[in-house]
Design an enzyme around this catalytic site. Sequence first.
Site, PDB file in Angstrom:
ATOM      1  N   GLY A  10       0.867  -1.187   0.000  1.00 19.66           N
ATOM      2  CA  GLY A  10       0.000   0.000   0.000  1.00 19.66           C
ATOM      3  C   GLY A  10       0.897   1.228   0.000  1.00 19.66           C
ATOM      4  N   HIS A 176      -8.610  -0.494  18.942  1.00 17.06           N
ATOM      5  CA  HIS A 176      -8.350   0.793  18.294  1.00 17.06           C
ATOM      6  C   HIS A 176      -9.683   1.388  17.846  1.00 17.06           C
ATOM      7  CE1 HIS A 176      -6.176   3.801  16.115  1.00 17.06           C
ATOM      8  NE2 HIS A 176      -6.534   3.375  14.932  1.00 17.06           N
TER       9      HIS A 176
END
Length: 310
Positions: A10, A176
């Site tokens: 990515g 998270h």
Amino acid sequence: MKRKKISIIGAGFVGATAAHWAATKELGDVVLVDILEGIPQGKALDLFEASPIEGFDAKVTGSNGYEETRDSDIVIITSGVPRKPGMSREDLLEINKKIIESVVDQVVARSPQAVLIAVTNPLDTMTYLTFKRSKFPKQRVIGMAGILDTARYKAFIAMELGISVEDIQALLLGGHGDEMVPLPRYTTISGIPLSHFLPKEKIDRLVERTRKGGGEIVNLLKTGSAFYAPSAAAIQMTEAILKDKKRILPCCVYLDGEYGLRDLCFGVPVKLGGGGIESIIELDLTEEEKKLVTRSAESVKKSILELKLS
Ligand code: APR
């Protein structure tokens, strides 16, 4: 002795910025991979062309394939799509699940000894998927979240008190998401408890801002999400592993009974060194803290179930 290899899957905002930190710190050679033609090659060449100016010595290459990632020491996975208007959480999960599965298969086939660092959101769920799909030992699959969330918490404390970020020690547990668990009881400034400097209401407000820290950046940027701090956090983990630093850092890891939790990836303090996760540190928590951890774990579990892995 061979130079270390860090592959970053990515080459978007987080991936490219991670490449920048890694190269300037000379942690090893960097390989950027993306499906977009020209993007990883262009960003890699641009970054390498900065090296004569900045004076760092690291090879940076870009590719649309995985051959260049062969025998990586660390693979940081940032590939994925962000949530777009009209897209449900489940839609996002389904799309990123497919991306992560194909990326992990390609990576693992070429770098069976690597440590994998997951960054794609939803973080705890994608770390779990990476762990299961890779079939790697749990020591070598680690999600990046706790360092970022703790850094935000420290940044807000420094801003509130007008003090250096360098003197703040803090810790955070949990998933998270909005239910993460910052631990003011374990927060000190040069060893002095945070409660010496701030009343409870102020601390509660900083904790709340930390929980919503990712959203705060998204709202400001309008398009895209945070990338400087997330990529810096992934590179701090990379450095701890490659230099066998044995740092104590909050990371998302597979739990098998620790904190009374089983079969999920969750943020806890760990010792991070050459072997990846070398140990998990179990803290004594108050009843209130335990309740918050349970709530956060339930929300991570729910998301993992949505993956429908079994
Ligand atoms: N293989 C390789 N790269 C891919 C693939 C794939 N199968 N699918 C998508 N990508 C690439 C995209 O082409 C894009 O360049 O992943 C990159 C993601 O970059 P950005 O869209 O800029 O997203 P970024 O801000 O970098 O965030 C990446 O990290 O913090 C998390 O929530 C964030 O999940 C997101 C991830």
